[in-house]
Write a protein that holds these residues in place. Structure first.
Motif, short mmCIF file in Angstrom:
data_model
loop_
_atom_site.label_atom_id
_atom_site.label_comp_id
_atom_site.label_asym_id
_atom_site.label_seq_id
_atom_site.Cartn_x
_atom_site.Cartn_y
_atom_site.Cartn_z
N LEU A 189 -8.89 5.47 6.04
CA LEU A 189 -9.96 4.65 5.47
C LEU A 189 -11.24 4.76 6.28
O LEU A 189 -12.34 4.91 5.73
CB LEU A 189 -9.53 3.19 5.39
N TYR A 221 -17.89 8.15 -0.77
CA TYR A 221 -17.06 6.95 -0.96
C TYR A 221 -17.73 6.00 -1.94
O TYR A 221 -18.92 5.69 -1.81
CB TYR A 221 -16.83 6.27 0.39
N PRO A 251 -3.31 0.59 -3.50
CA PRO A 251 -3.55 1.49 -2.37
C PRO A 251 -3.83 0.78 -1.05
O PRO A 251 -3.11 0.99 -0.07
CB PRO A 251 -4.75 2.32 -2.83
N THR A 252 -4.82 -0.06 -1.00
CA THR A 252 -5.13 -0.83 0.21
C THR A 252 -6.44 -1.56 -0.02
O THR A 252 -7.11 -1.36 -1.04
CB THR A 252 -5.25 0.09 1.44
N VAL A 253 -6.81 -2.42 0.93
CA VAL A 253 -8.13 -3.06 0.87
C VAL A 253 -8.84 -2.81 2.20
O VAL A 253 -8.21 -2.74 3.25
CB VAL A 253 -8.04 -4.58 0.59
N TYR A 254 -10.16 -2.67 2.10
CA TYR A 254 -10.94 -2.41 3.31
C TYR A 254 -12.40 -2.78 3.04
O TYR A 254 -12.97 -2.43 2.00
CB TYR A 254 -10.87 -0.93 3.71
N SER A 279 -4.96 12.64 -2.14
CA SER A 279 -6.09 11.72 -2.15
C SER A 279 -7.27 12.31 -2.93
O SER A 279 -7.58 13.50 -2.80
CB SER A 279 -6.55 11.41 -0.72
N ARG A 334 -14.14 1.88 -3.67
CA ARG A 334 -12.96 1.52 -4.45
C ARG A 334 -11.91 0.71 -3.67
O ARG A 334 -11.01 0.14 -4.27
CB ARG A 334 -12.29 2.78 -5.01
N TYR A 335 -12.01 0.69 -2.34
CA TYR A 335 -11.03 -0.05 -1.56
C TYR A 335 -11.48 -1.48 -1.23
O TYR A 335 -10.78 -2.20 -0.53
CB TYR A 335 -10.70 0.70 -0.27
N CYS A 387 -14.73 6.11 4.76
CA CYS A 387 -15.82 5.15 4.63
C CYS A 387 -17.01 5.47 5.53
O CYS A 387 -18.16 5.24 5.17
CB CYS A 387 -15.33 3.74 4.92
N TYR A 442 0.83 -1.21 0.00
CA TYR A 442 0.00 0.00 0.00
C TYR A 442 0.86 1.26 0.00
O TYR A 442 0.35 2.38 -0.14
CB TYR A 442 -0.89 0.02 1.25
#
Length: 325
Positions: free
Chosen positions: A252, A303, A152-155, A271, A306-307, A256, A138
């Protein structure tokens, strides 16, 4: 058919962040490193593979556990293709020799997703990197330095029910690391502004603890309790440590769950979700806090999901299809 095996780490957040993948039929979860259900065995295993202990000294005789690994008992059907997906915390439960054995299977691809700074776990993780076909981070800076792929990341968002918002409540949770002095400084400034800061700071020896009404030292919170604190707060506080340069968990959560963010991460300006009314970038003098608190606009980052890890799997599919071609 291509199937994905996600190897969970031994922590609640590590599981919840991938929760969206339960929507997919081609994803299975390795819930526990070991196939045995025994409290004592599990306790001994955790000690043997303790990150803190093994960062200081590599404990011997880890080969003993291989016969008990859940992955060692998984039926890899020769008619299917498998992608075994590790994160760095879950990787710390294995030895390189076992990973090499897993990778030697003709229908298995190995993927590593770094969800912490590579510098933090480098001593343990680096010797095993050659076992992986793809490595994602990330942190854009680390991707350029070490040649990893950037993502970028996952969430995954989680519904924990209705929580009452406490006006002007500012919440921080994290390990002190190299930022204790700055955390105390930010806390004091927030309190002077009439806020209700609540800081959970861990990893602080008693001799270094500075007593404040809203600071709780060395108390671990399960991630669902962290989320309750986040959802009941108006503001989320993020203070970066020196090794972190990516999209963080606190960022995040702010995006979110539509919370205002107070951060010292200059990368936040890049961002697509940056809004000056919602995000305050701390300057060297910690100035202008009061003006930020006076802004009463409803927080909505719009939001777009996208994550979600579902999109990460789509990215993996494209990458793996390229390698086949």
């Amino acid at each position: 058919m291509r199937k994905y095996l996600l190897v969970y780490p031994n922590r609640d957040y590590g599981k919840l962040m991938w929760r969206d993948l339960k929507e997919l039929d081609n994803v299975e979860f390795v819930d526990k490193p070991l196939s045995v259900n025994n409290i004592l065995v599990d306790f001994l295993f955790r000690i043997h593979f303790s990150f803190k202990v093994n960062m200081k000294i590599e404990l011997p005789l880890k080969r003993f556990w291989e016969k008990y690994y859940s992955l060692n008992h998984y039926d890899f059907n020769q008619e299917d293709e498998y992608v075994v997906l590790f994160t760095d915390p879950s990787l710390c439960n294995y030895r390189k020799r076992f990973l090499e054995k897993l990778k030697s299977k003709s229908n298995v691809n190995m993927v590593l997703v770094l969800i912490n700074s590579f510098y933090r776990m480098r001593r343990i993780v680096e010797p095993m990197l050659e076992c992986f076909d793809l490595i994602y981070t990330y942190d854009k800076r680390e991707s350029e330095t070490f040649g990893f792929s950037y993502y970028p990341t996952v969430y995954s968002m989680i519904n924990i029910g209705k929580v009452e918002i406490v006006k002007h409540k500012c919440f921080f949770v994290g390990v002190a690391k190299d930022r204790l002095e700055k955390l105390i400084c930010v806390y004091d400034k927030l309190e002077l502004c009439g806020c209700s800061p609540v800081f959970y700071i861990s990893g602080v020896p008693k001799r270094m603890q500075k007593r404040r009404k809203g600071i709780v030292y060395n108390t671990w919170l399960p991630y669902k309790l962290v989320l309750k604190e986040v959802l009941s707060s108006e503001y989320i506080v993020e203070i970066m440590d020196k090794n972190n340069a990516g999209v963080t968990l606190r960022t995040l959560e702010s995006i979110c769950y539509n919370k205002k963010l107070i951060t010292d991460n200059e990368k936040i300006l890049e961002s697509p979700f940056y809004r000056k009314d919602f995000i305050y970038l701390i300057d060297s003098n910690l100035a202008a806090f009061n003006d930020f608190f006076k802004c009463i606009n409803e927080v909505n980052y719009a939001y777009d999901g996208r994550y979600s890890p579902v999109l990460f799997i789509s990215r993996l599919e494209r990458e793996l299809n390229k390698s086949v071609i």
